[in-house]
Design a protein around this motif. Structure first.
Motif, PDB file in Angstrom:
ATOM      1  N   GLU A  87       0.839  -1.205   0.000  1.00  0.00           N
ATOM      2  CA  GLU A  87       0.000   0.000   0.000  1.00  0.00           C
ATOM      3  C   GLU A  87       0.872   1.253   0.000  1.00  0.00           C
ATOM      4  O   GLU A  87       0.602   2.213  -0.723  1.00  0.00           O
ATOM      5  CB  GLU A  87      -0.938  -0.008   1.204  1.00  0.00           C
ATOM      6  CG  GLU A  87      -1.778   1.241   1.361  1.00  0.00           C
ATOM      7  CD  GLU A  87      -2.761   1.481   0.228  1.00  0.00           C
ATOM      8  OE1 GLU A  87      -3.247   2.624   0.125  1.00  0.00           O
ATOM      9  OE2 GLU A  87      -3.058   0.560  -0.557  1.00  0.00           O
ATOM     10  N   ARG A 105       3.901   1.497  -1.142  1.00  0.00           N
ATOM     11  CA  ARG A 105       4.529   1.615  -2.461  1.00  0.00           C
ATOM     12  C   ARG A 105       3.524   2.158  -3.482  1.00  0.00           C
ATOM     13  O   ARG A 105       3.855   3.004  -4.306  1.00  0.00           O
ATOM     14  CB  ARG A 105       5.085   0.269  -2.922  1.00  0.00           C
ATOM     15  CG  ARG A 105       5.787   0.391  -4.279  1.00  0.00           C
ATOM     16  CD  ARG A 105       6.614  -0.785  -4.640  1.00  0.00           C
ATOM     17  NE  ARG A 105       5.792  -1.969  -4.813  1.00  0.00           N
ATOM     18  CZ  ARG A 105       6.299  -3.168  -5.033  1.00  0.00           C
ATOM     19  NH1 ARG A 105       7.605  -3.353  -5.083  1.00  0.00           N
ATOM     20  NH2 ARG A 105       5.502  -4.202  -5.194  1.00  0.00           N
ATOM     21  N   ARG A 106       2.273   1.695  -3.415  1.00  0.00           N
ATOM     22  CA  ARG A 106       1.235   2.185  -4.319  1.00  0.00           C
ATOM     23  C   ARG A 106       1.034   3.689  -4.143  1.00  0.00           C
ATOM     24  O   ARG A 106       0.942   4.437  -5.113  1.00  0.00           O
ATOM     25  CB  ARG A 106      -0.079   1.433  -4.079  1.00  0.00           C
ATOM     26  CG  ARG A 106      -1.166   1.765  -5.103  1.00  0.00           C
ATOM     27  CD  ARG A 106      -2.547   1.349  -4.639  1.00  0.00           C
ATOM     28  NE  ARG A 106      -2.978   2.026  -3.424  1.00  0.00           N
ATOM     29  CZ  ARG A 106      -3.356   3.317  -3.340  1.00  0.00           C
ATOM     30  NH1 ARG A 106      -3.334   4.075  -4.402  1.00  0.00           N
ATOM     31  NH2 ARG A 106      -3.744   3.831  -2.196  1.00  0.00           N
ATOM     32  N   GLU A 107       0.985   4.125  -2.857  1.00  0.00           N
ATOM     33  CA  GLU A 107       0.828   5.550  -2.566  1.00  0.00           C
ATOM     34  C   GLU A 107       1.998   6.358  -3.142  1.00  0.00           C
ATOM     35  O   GLU A 107       1.790   7.429  -3.714  1.00  0.00           O
ATOM     36  CB  GLU A 107       0.754   5.785  -1.052  1.00  0.00           C
ATOM     37  CG  GLU A 107      -0.528   5.342  -0.399  1.00  0.00           C
ATOM     38  CD  GLU A 107      -0.476   5.469   1.128  1.00  0.00           C
ATOM     39  OE1 GLU A 107       0.532   5.965   1.676  1.00  0.00           O
ATOM     40  OE2 GLU A 107      -1.464   5.056   1.777  1.00  0.00           O
ATOM     41  N   GLU A 150       3.973   5.572  -5.674  1.00  0.00           N
ATOM     42  CA  GLU A 150       3.874   5.599  -7.141  1.00  0.00           C
ATOM     43  C   GLU A 150       2.794   6.569  -7.594  1.00  0.00           C
ATOM     44  O   GLU A 150       2.980   7.298  -8.570  1.00  0.00           O
ATOM     45  CB  GLU A 150       3.593   4.197  -7.678  1.00  0.00           C
ATOM     46  CG  GLU A 150       4.786   3.267  -7.559  1.00  0.00           C
ATOM     47  CD  GLU A 150       4.443   1.813  -7.860  1.00  0.00           C
ATOM     48  OE1 GLU A 150       3.252   1.485  -8.081  1.00  0.00           O
ATOM     49  OE2 GLU A 150       5.385   0.983  -7.852  1.00  0.00           O
ATOM     50  N   GLU A 151       1.672   6.573  -6.873  1.00  0.00           N
ATOM     51  CA  GLU A 151       0.568   7.471  -7.199  1.00  0.00           C
ATOM     52  C   GLU A 151       0.997   8.937  -7.089  1.00  0.00           C
ATOM     53  O   GLU A 151       0.571   9.784  -7.863  1.00  0.00           O
ATOM     54  CB  GLU A 151      -0.586   7.182  -6.231  1.00  0.00           C
ATOM     55  CG  GLU A 151      -1.916   7.699  -6.653  1.00  0.00           C
ATOM     56  CD  GLU A 151      -2.990   7.204  -5.693  1.00  0.00           C
ATOM     57  OE1 GLU A 151      -3.175   7.829  -4.625  1.00  0.00           O
ATOM     58  OE2 GLU A 151      -3.631   6.184  -6.017  1.00  0.00           O
ATOM     59  N   GLN A 152       1.861   9.219  -6.116  1.00  0.00           N
ATOM     60  CA  GLN A 152       2.343  10.584  -5.891  1.00  0.00           C
ATOM     61  C   GLN A 152       3.643  10.863  -6.647  1.00  0.00           C
ATOM     62  O   GLN A 152       4.291  11.879  -6.416  1.00  0.00           O
ATOM     63  CB  GLN A 152       2.541  10.814  -4.394  1.00  0.00           C
ATOM     64  CG  GLN A 152       1.261  10.720  -3.597  1.00  0.00           C
ATOM     65  CD  GLN A 152       1.513  10.693  -2.092  1.00  0.00           C
ATOM     66  OE1 GLN A 152       2.631  10.861  -1.627  1.00  0.00           O
ATOM     67  NE2 GLN A 152       0.454  10.471  -1.332  1.00  0.00           N
ATOM     68  N   LYS A 153       4.021   9.909  -7.523  1.00  0.00           N
ATOM     69  CA  LYS A 153       5.245  10.029  -8.328  1.00  0.00           C
ATOM     70  C   LYS A 153       6.486  10.226  -7.454  1.00  0.00           C
ATOM     71  O   LYS A 153       7.389  10.989  -7.791  1.00  0.00           O
ATOM     72  CB  LYS A 153       5.104  11.157  -9.342  1.00  0.00           C
ATOM     73  CG  LYS A 153       3.868  11.079 -10.201  1.00  0.00           C
ATOM     74  CD  LYS A 153       4.206  10.990 -11.640  1.00  0.00           C
ATOM     75  CE  LYS A 153       3.025  11.068 -12.553  1.00  0.00           C
ATOM     76  NZ  LYS A 153       2.080  10.008 -12.504  1.00  0.00           N
ATOM     77  N   ARG A 154       6.491   9.505  -6.313  1.00  0.00           N
ATOM     78  CA  ARG A 154       7.645   9.518  -5.412  1.00  0.00           C
ATOM     79  C   ARG A 154       8.315   8.154  -5.455  1.00  0.00           C
ATOM     80  O   ARG A 154       7.713   7.157  -5.835  1.00  0.00           O
ATOM     81  CB  ARG A 154       7.205   9.821  -3.982  1.00  0.00           C
ATOM     82  CG  ARG A 154       6.738  11.247  -3.774  1.00  0.00           C
ATOM     83  CD  ARG A 154       6.535  11.621  -2.302  1.00  0.00           C
ATOM     84  NE  ARG A 154       6.618  10.503  -1.382  1.00  0.00           N
ATOM     85  CZ  ARG A 154       5.586  10.011  -0.672  1.00  0.00           C
ATOM     86  NH1 ARG A 154       4.390  10.538  -0.794  1.00  0.00           N
ATOM     87  NH2 ARG A 154       5.755   9.005   0.143  1.00  0.00           N
TER      88      ARG A 154
END
Length: 168
Positions: A110, A112-114, A116-120
């Motif tokens: 979760e 990691r998903r967050e 990636e979603e925030q382009k971090r």
């Protein structure tokens, strides 16, 4: 006391087979352990109080862990202090509990998903502990289920799909 041939969880090494029991040079009873997923041998006192040891879970318990996965709600843990972050993850690993390892890995996925979603970028500490938790979890599940460690993720996915189609 374990017997020769028993599969045990040995600290963060993971699943090991007891290959011998005998005395060491100090005349203490020791286990000789062969990790299932590493090329080494470990000699440890039978009464070792420093490293956690327990029998691996049964096949039935492994199936129960997998069936419980849909009930686990992942919650990403954030902390900029790397020492505290590492300690948080070590506490999870040191519980030596498969359900806790499932919760930990799901929470890290979760996180990691967050990211990636925030382009971090996903943190190196998070990545390292996610790999360690997966290694311990998949190693024990594979041993309990009698399959290869590489087959565990696919087995879990197929079980999740079967449970979803049965439910709906």
């Amino acid at each position: 006391m374990f017997s020769v041939g028993d599969l045990i969880l040995y600290g963060r090494t993971g699943v090991c087979r007891v290959v011998a029991i005998g005395a060491d040079s100090a005349d203490r009873q020791c286990y000789t352990l062969q990790p299932l997923y590493q090329k080494c041998s470990i000699k440890t006192p039978v009464d070792n109080g420093k490293v956690f040891m327990r029998p691996i879970i049964s096949k039935e318990e492994a199936e129960q862990v997998i069936e419980a996965i849909p009930t686990i709600k992942p919650c990403a843990y954030h902390n900029r202090n790397l020492t505290q972050l590492k300690e948080h993850y070590r506490e999870w690993l040191d519980r030596h509990d498969c359900l806790e390892l499932v919760a930990m890995t799901m929470s890290l996925y979760e996180k990691r998903r967050e990211a990636e979603e925030q382009k971090r970028k996903f943190g190196a500490v998070d990545e390292r502990f996610m790999r360690e938790a997966e290694e311990l979890l998949f190693g024990e599940l594979a041993a309990a289920l009698g399959c290869e460690k590489s087959a565990v993720a696919g087995y879990i996915s197929s079980r999740m799909a079967a449970m979803q189609s049965a439910a709906g």
